[in-house]
Design an enzyme around this catalytic site. Structure first.
Site, PDB file in Angstrom:
ATOM      1  N   VAL A  61      60.126 -60.106 -34.685  1.00  0.00           N
ATOM      2  CA  VAL A  61      59.600 -61.286 -35.374  1.00  0.00           C
ATOM      3  C   VAL A  61      58.905 -60.810 -36.639  1.00  0.00           C
ATOM      4  CG1 VAL A  61      58.031 -63.245 -35.247  1.00  0.00           C
ATOM      5  CG2 VAL A  61      59.283 -62.518 -33.203  1.00  0.00           C
ATOM      6  N   CYS A  62      59.398 -61.214 -37.799  1.00  0.00           N
ATOM      7  CA  CYS A  62      58.857 -60.742 -39.064  1.00  0.00           C
ATOM      8  C   CYS A  62      57.828 -61.723 -39.598  1.00  0.00           C
ATOM      9  CB  CYS A  62      59.974 -60.539 -40.092  1.00  0.00           C
ATOM     10  SG  CYS A  62      60.832 -59.000 -39.865  1.00  0.00           S
ATOM     11  N   LEU A  63      56.599 -61.283 -39.610  1.00  0.00           N
ATOM     12  CA  LEU A  63      55.496 -62.115 -40.067  1.00  0.00           C
ATOM     13  C   LEU A  63      54.367 -61.175 -40.451  1.00  0.00           C
ATOM     14  CD1 LEU A  63      55.383 -65.249 -40.134  1.00  0.00           C
ATOM     15  CD2 LEU A  63      54.020 -65.148 -38.052  1.00  0.00           C
TER      16      LEU A  63
END
Length: 892
Positions: A738-740
């Site tokens: 999950v890219c955040l």
């Protein structure tokens, strides 16, 4: 060359100033390029490195090399630099794309010194490159294919005094005709020692001219050996030496691809008929460098015609200026002849594309197992051979592409992998990867050795005939000695591959007899990260602003004041004190977060929506709990098998605060479960927001808190149910990433990163719902945000949203067919009792009907105004299964 709603310039375009048509340049950067140059204007040494505003391009003008940032509207397009395998379109808003199969380039020439123009246009058959070899060229010796990775040059320079000197140096820096005061480096001891010529000081304004350049030493990385040899034969072919010079150069055979044979602006060439070329003579016979006759010409302008294969199978011969480069292709794009994998719930099959309807996103494919041709949705095709198309298998790739160099295996043998995968070989030798510059900026290692060889050759030039260079060989047409290596020139509808041998002869070969050469410079780019695909964080593909309200954890220290942390001392879970602390922790949580009835309390700031409020029972209880603590973590949790975090009193104290916030502040469409036996694990269920491609779909993310929490961010694992058909969102990877920035999986601004004092688990959950599951997810990638409001952005965003919608309908089916540990009842309530499954099916069928009868997109406020034919095909497969689930529930 500009309009308000689309781009026109592209990298490597040849342009000229509208205000002065005699001034030409090459476009180096464009405002719409994916990368952002992080140099502030006050520290830049190159004027092209500042961030570009909308409509700006960076241009390098020639001759002279002046570099300037201008508006597209100030430039006129002269030519486009395509090569086989490049993608293009006729217009940005047209979904149909083409692939370049071949190019025909003609050029205007002038003498490099005198500037005398050669009349008319000249083609590849009229000229030859003035350099025998260049950086990146392939060469063959004794059944080995190598690549030139470094060059040592020896130039002849005419000083402003008309005296000639030889200048040996590492690099391919100089070309005939270059003028300026920077031709001779500041350190000129080599020139002085070799020729006894003291250049002296005060030459700042001297205009020196390069009148000859020859390659004297080549560093060659030998990549792979002839694959048609037997094992016994290959064992006798030792890897050749790395440095080549003198007469040994004549033992090499140059192998150039079609793209490298085409003329480019700035190239130095010679007419094959020297009698047609003007010449200048420099120096005198008595000078140390002798006299030099210059016949070199420079390409000042080009005109490129491209042969294009369109997705529908038609072909065109076009002026390149009638096209635009297709720089942001859709992940499902494919062309006739491409090998693909068709994926469904029931398995996968290999096929060859026959044609593509880009408007409807459908394709005619011929299946390898039956030979039958069928119409399928491109959303069910994998043209890349990997579940996540951005990933690259280390030694195999799907099919081949035009322009690839390949080895040919003997008839009756194969490349050893299952079709349609193709292995790639090419071992880059260790010495190429070595550092060749010390901390003081001095050249060391093999490059220093190369400098020694080059200087020695220059010193003996004219006195020792043995240093004279041999002529590198070229393949002779009709000579079969190299018919074990070639370039892919086309892909056939029957799955075979057209390969051109170095001598120009073409053959059709089955895919299983071919192995791709892994380019050495490509390997170096991947090692250095020059291709922008840094595996650390994939910075081009993330939400770049977590601008969600944060909940301050007041008692926590400011992370800037926290010293570097090491893991806390091990906490023995059998220790009575620790067990007592954990028991107290959960007893206190029950008291603090639960009311006497055992339900989560509602805070005034987190009231349920009207439809949920109406479904409360008579005593006001909600039919589900937004936050709950279960006795044990389910076995299907992504981190269930991991070693439990070593919790401490500090960890538990912070967790207590996090739980209180989750219990009181979660929105209705986010459910979170924690576990008594694994305080380091959580599971969240997020229902896709209204009027997004994700509406009503379940998104499940498993979480782990390490021992350093809250000083390190939570670790997320997304449960992707796309069946290998691509990402449902740019920030949600199929392998679970999950890219955040708040999760530390992308390096954003410091204010957007996880902070022990300012961030919370609730913030992370709400960030995913509010910043990732959005109406137009294509723009989640920072590289594409700059295209918002353009025709290109609108087309790509619409296609991406359709894919996200279709894939996320399958998430509903997956969640209902395979119950999620700890959320079985909630999923059942949401989709069956509350009627969300019925709504999903009804909404999808209405959208399909509208798409079939109304082709307009008048309902532009909707995230998905209509579906393409391919979207309908893929969605109907999922709807059949959702309807089955709905019918089964009704009858139960």
């Amino acid at each position: 060359m500009n309009s308000d709603n689309q781009r026109n310039a592209a990298k490597e375009d040849i342009v000229r100033l509208k205000s002065n048509p005699k001034v030409y340049g090459v476009v180096m950067r464009c405002w719409h390029d994916p990368e952002d140059i992080p140099f502030p204007e006050d520290v830049m040494v190159d004027p092209l490195l500042r961030p570009l505003k909308h409509g700006e391009v960076g241009v390098s003008f020639y001759p002279g090399g002046k570099r300037e940032i201008l508006q597209e509207s100030e430039l006129q397009l002269v030519d486009r630099m395509y090569q086989p395998g490049d993608l293009l379109k006729k217009s940005i808003d047209n979904p149909r794309a083409g692939i370049v199969t071949s190019i025909d380039v003609k050029g205007r020439l002038e003498h490099t010194i005198s500037g005398e123009e050669i009349p008319g246009w000249k083609g590849t058959d009229d000229v030859e490159c003035s350099f025998e070899v260049d950086m990146g060229d392939y060469v063959v010796y004794n059944d080995w294919v190598g690549q030139i990775v470094e060059i040592f040059d020896e130039a002849v320079v005419e000083l402003s005094s008309e005296q000639l000197v030889r200048l040996p140096e590492l690099s391919a820096r100089l070309a005939v005709g270059q003028r300026g005061n920077n031709i001779i480096p500041h350190s000129v001891s080599g020139v002085q020692n070799l020729f006894g010529f003291l250049l002296g000081n005060g030459r700042t304004n001297a205009q020196d001219t390069v009148i000859a350049v020859k390659r004297t030493v080549l560093a060659i990385a030998w990549l792979a050996i002839n694959q048609s040899l037997t094992s016994a034969e290959a064992a006798t072919r030792n890897r050749p030496q790395r440095f080549w010079y003198g007469s040994d150069l004549s033992k090499l055979t140059l192998v150039r691809r079609r793209a490298e044979q085409a003329m480019r602006v700035g190239d130095r060439v010679l007419l094959k008929n020297p009698n047609q070329s003007p010449a200048t003579v420099h120096g005198r016979e008595g000078d140390p460098a002798g006299s030099v006759t210059v016949r070199d010409l420079v390409v000042t302008e080009t005109h490129t015609m491209v042969n294009v294969l369109w997705q529908d199978g038609t072909r065109d011969l076009l002026d390149c200026k009638e096209t635009i480069p297709y720089v942001n292709p859709d992940e499902y794009d494919c062309w006739p002849g491409d090998h693909v994998i068709w994926k469904s719930e029931d398995g996968q099959r290999t096929a060859v594309v026959q044609s593509v309807n880009a408007v409807e996103r459908t394709a005619q494919v011929r299946f390898d197992d039956t030979g039958a041709t069928e119409l399928v949705s491109v959303l069910e095709l994998d043209p890349h051979g990997v579940s996540d198309w951005s990933a690259v298998a280390p030694h195999e790739e799907m099919g081949l592409h035009r322009g690839d160099c390949v080895f040919i295996h003997p008839e009756g043998s194969s490349n050893g992998v299952e079709k349609p995968m193709v292995p790639k070989i090419g071992e880059l030798e260790g010495w190429v990867r070595e550092m060749t510059m010390d901390p003081n900026g001095m050249v060391i290692g093999w490059r220093n050795e190369m400098i020694g060889l080059g200087n020695a050759i220059a010193e003996h030039r004219g006195r020792d005939p043995s240093v004279e260079e041999g002529k590198i060989r070229r393949p002779q047409k009709g000579h079969p000695s190299l018919h074990w290596f070639g370039e892919v020139t086309d892909l056939r509808l029957d799955g075979t591959v057209e390969v051109m041998f170095p001598d120009g002869i073409s053959v059709n070969l089955p895919l299983e007899r071919l192995t791709r050469l892994y380019d050495g410079l490509e390997q170096l780019q991947e090692m250095w990260g020059d291709d922008g695909s840094d595996s650390q964080d994939d910075e081009s593909e993330h939400v770049h602003g977590d601008h969600i309200q944060f909940w301050a954890m007041d008692e926590e220290e400011d992370p800037s004041e926290v010293p570097a942390l090491s893991p806390p001392a091990p906490c023995d879970t059998t220790d009575p004190e620790t067990m007592r602390a954990q028991m107290e922790f959960f007893e206190r949580l029950k008291t603090d977060t639960m009311n006497p009835s055992g339900d989560v309390e509602d805070s005034p700031d987190a009231l349920p929506s009207d439809d949920v409020q109406a479904e409360r029972s008579s005593n006001g209880e909600l039919p589900w709990k937004r936050f709950d603590i279960l006795p044990s973590a389910p076995p299907d949790h992504a981190f269930h098998a991991s070693t439990p975090a070593q919790t401490s009193r500090t960890f538990l104290a912070r967790l207590s605060k996090e739980y209180k916030i989750l219990a009181s502040s979660l929105p209705d469409t986010i459910l979170v479960r924690a576990y008594e036996d694994r305080t380091d694990l959580l599971r969240s269920l997020i229902i896709g927001p209204e009027n997004t491609p994700y509406e009503d779909a379940p998104f499940v993310i498993d979480w782990q808190l390490d021992s350093n929490f809250p000083h390190s961010p939570p670790i997320a694992h997304f449960l992707s149910w796309t069946n290998g058909n691509g990402r449902v969102n740019p920030n949600l990877y199929e392998e679970g990433k999950v890219c955040l920035s708040i999760l530390g999986t992308w390096t954003g601004d410091k204010s957007e990163s996880w902070s022990a004092s300012r961030s919370s688990l609730l913030q992370a959950f709400v960030s995913i719902q509010g910043l990732v599951l959005v109406k137009e997810p294509w723009y989640c990638e920072p590289a594409y945000e700059k295209l918002r409001g353009t025709e290109e952005g609108a087309v790509n965003s619409r296609l991406y949203s359709e894919k996200a919608f279709v894939l996320s309908r399958n998430f509903v089916r997956r969640a209902l067919e395979i119950p999620l540990g700890g959320l079985e009842g909630e999923i059942d309530w949401f989709y069956y009792k509350r009627g969300l499954l019925r709504k999903v099916v009804t909404d999808a069928r209405s959208l399909i009907e509208k798409s079939k009868t109304d082709t307009s997109e008048a309902d532009g406020d909707r995230a998905i105004p209509r579906l393409t034919g391919g979207g309908i095909i893929a969605l109907e497969r999922t709807l059949t299964k959702l309807q089955t689930l709905l019918d089964a529930h009704r009858s139960s």
